[in-house]
Design a protein around this motif. Structure first.
Motif, PDB file in Angstrom:
ATOM      1  N   TRP A 125      -7.305  47.410  21.493  1.00 23.17           N
ATOM      2  CA  TRP A 125      -7.390  45.961  21.683  1.00 23.17           C
ATOM      3  C   TRP A 125      -8.852  45.552  21.881  1.00 23.17           C
TER       4      TRP A 125
ATOM      5  N   ALA B   4      -4.854  34.858  22.156  1.00 24.88           N
ATOM      6  CA  ALA B   4      -4.863  35.985  23.094  1.00 24.88           C
ATOM      7  C   ALA B   4      -3.434  36.413  23.411  1.00 24.88           C
TER       8      ALA B   4
ATOM      9  N   TYR C  31      -7.070  40.628  22.942  1.00 27.03           N
ATOM     10  CA  TYR C  31      -6.781  40.238  21.569  1.00 27.03           C
ATOM     11  C   TYR C  31      -6.454  41.462  20.721  1.00 27.03           C
TER      12      TYR C  31
ATOM     13  N   ALA D  19      -8.492  40.293  15.428  1.00 28.18           N
ATOM     14  CA  ALA D  19      -9.187  39.090  15.903  1.00 28.18           C
ATOM     15  C   ALA D  19     -10.698  39.296  15.789  1.00 28.18           C
TER      16      ALA D  19
ATOM     17  N   VAL E 117     -14.358  33.915  18.451  1.00 26.65           N
ATOM     18  CA  VAL E 117     -13.808  33.437  19.723  1.00 26.65           C
ATOM     19  C   VAL E 117     -14.924  32.936  20.631  1.00 26.65           C
TER      20      VAL E 117
END
Length: 292
Positions: free
Chosen positions: A3, A27, A60, A64, A69
């Motif tokens: 992650w 998220a 995330y 991603a 972000v």
């Protein structure tokens, strides 16, 4: 599975907005952590208190884009409100078992063991409560719980009825039955606590002796022993209600109380309870007494 973990420190007013923004950006989880070791002791019922400097942590999936972000966050929030932005890739792990690195068998009053699964102790003259960390609070590691377990293991509970008011994981109710109580009634406002108590009762083979309730399901009655390990403010606010659950001559045990709060709690129960001297562990106090 791995992650992206993104963390940033902000103030208490911005933290909830930032958490929502992270969630809107996909998220899979968002959590808060204290950025400066600042204690927060007493949120009200249904209230989430956070720290004046809060670390907001968002998780995330790997597809991603952390740079995107960050760019979107900095466009939405003033830069001076955000500091210590950090991104790392973390590996998945069984989080429940990771607790086992910090949670080991504990012994109370030479009679009661509290042990994680696989580390049970079978010592002559003792009983063993098997408990793993889970959704609800209460493994015996915190002084407030430890003080109550020490009290239970130091008293003869044979044949007695117990009310555990604010049961959390159900550790006190389960311990009471293992130590000889005939039945325990566990009450909590959190449905997860009820589930955890039922699971722990089953794990320790005492499910036939423990009855679990949300407050609206609980029909008040008078028990031999009432334990309430919650916090000072609800203990004070509900002093008449909690004291009414104790039989005349029965015992009341209160915990979750800071040293500076003990006198106020004792005053609230003074019309009903004759207290012994308070017992302290670290910053926390246990009060115990007999009903008039």
């Amino acid at each position: 599975m791995a992650w992206h973990q993104i963390s940033v420190i902000t103030n208490e007013n911005t933290a909830p907005q930032l958490a929502d923004f992270f969630s809107n950006l996909g998220a899979v989880s968002v959590t808060y952590m204290d950025a400066e070791d600042e204690p927060v002791y007493e949120p009200g019922i249904g209230e989430t208190k956070i720290w004046s400097n809060t670390q907001v942590i968002a998780l995330y999936e790997l597809d991603a884009d952390p740079a995107l972000v960050k760019d979107l966050v900095y466009k939405q929030f003033p830069q001076e409100q955000l500091r210590a932005w950090h991104v790392e890739e973390i590996e998945d792990q069984p989080w429940e078992r990771a607790w086992m690195d910090y949670y080991h068998p504990m012994k109370f009053a030479d009679r009661l063991w509290v042990c994680p699964t696989g580390q049970e102790q079978h010592e002559p003259g003792t009983v063993c409560l098997t408990l793993d960390p889970g959704l609800a609070f209460g493994t015996g590691t915190h002084p407030t719980t430890a003080l109550c377990l020490e009290w239970l293991a130091s008293h003869d509970l044979t044949g007695k009825t117990i009310i555990d008011y604010g049961c959390g994981s159900g550790i006190l109710a389960v311990a009471a039955i293992l130590l000889g109580a005939s039945e325990a009634h566990a009450v909590d406002i959190d449905p997860q606590a009820i589930t955890a108590t039922q699971d722990n009762a089953l794990k320790n083979k005492v499910q036939n002796h423990i009855h679990c309730y949300l407050p609206e399901q609980f029909a008040p009655f008078q028990a031999d022993v009432v334990l309430a390990n919650i916090l000072a403010k609800p203990l004070i606010d509900m002093s008449g209600q909690i004291a009414s659950l104790v039989k005349p001559g029965g015992q009341l045990v209160l915990s979750g109380i800071l040293q500076e709060q003990a006198e106020s709690v004792m005053q609230a129960y003074q019309p009903y309870i004759d207290f012994d001297p308070p017992l302290q562990q670290e910053d926390w106090i246990r009060l115990q007494g007999i009903k008039h």
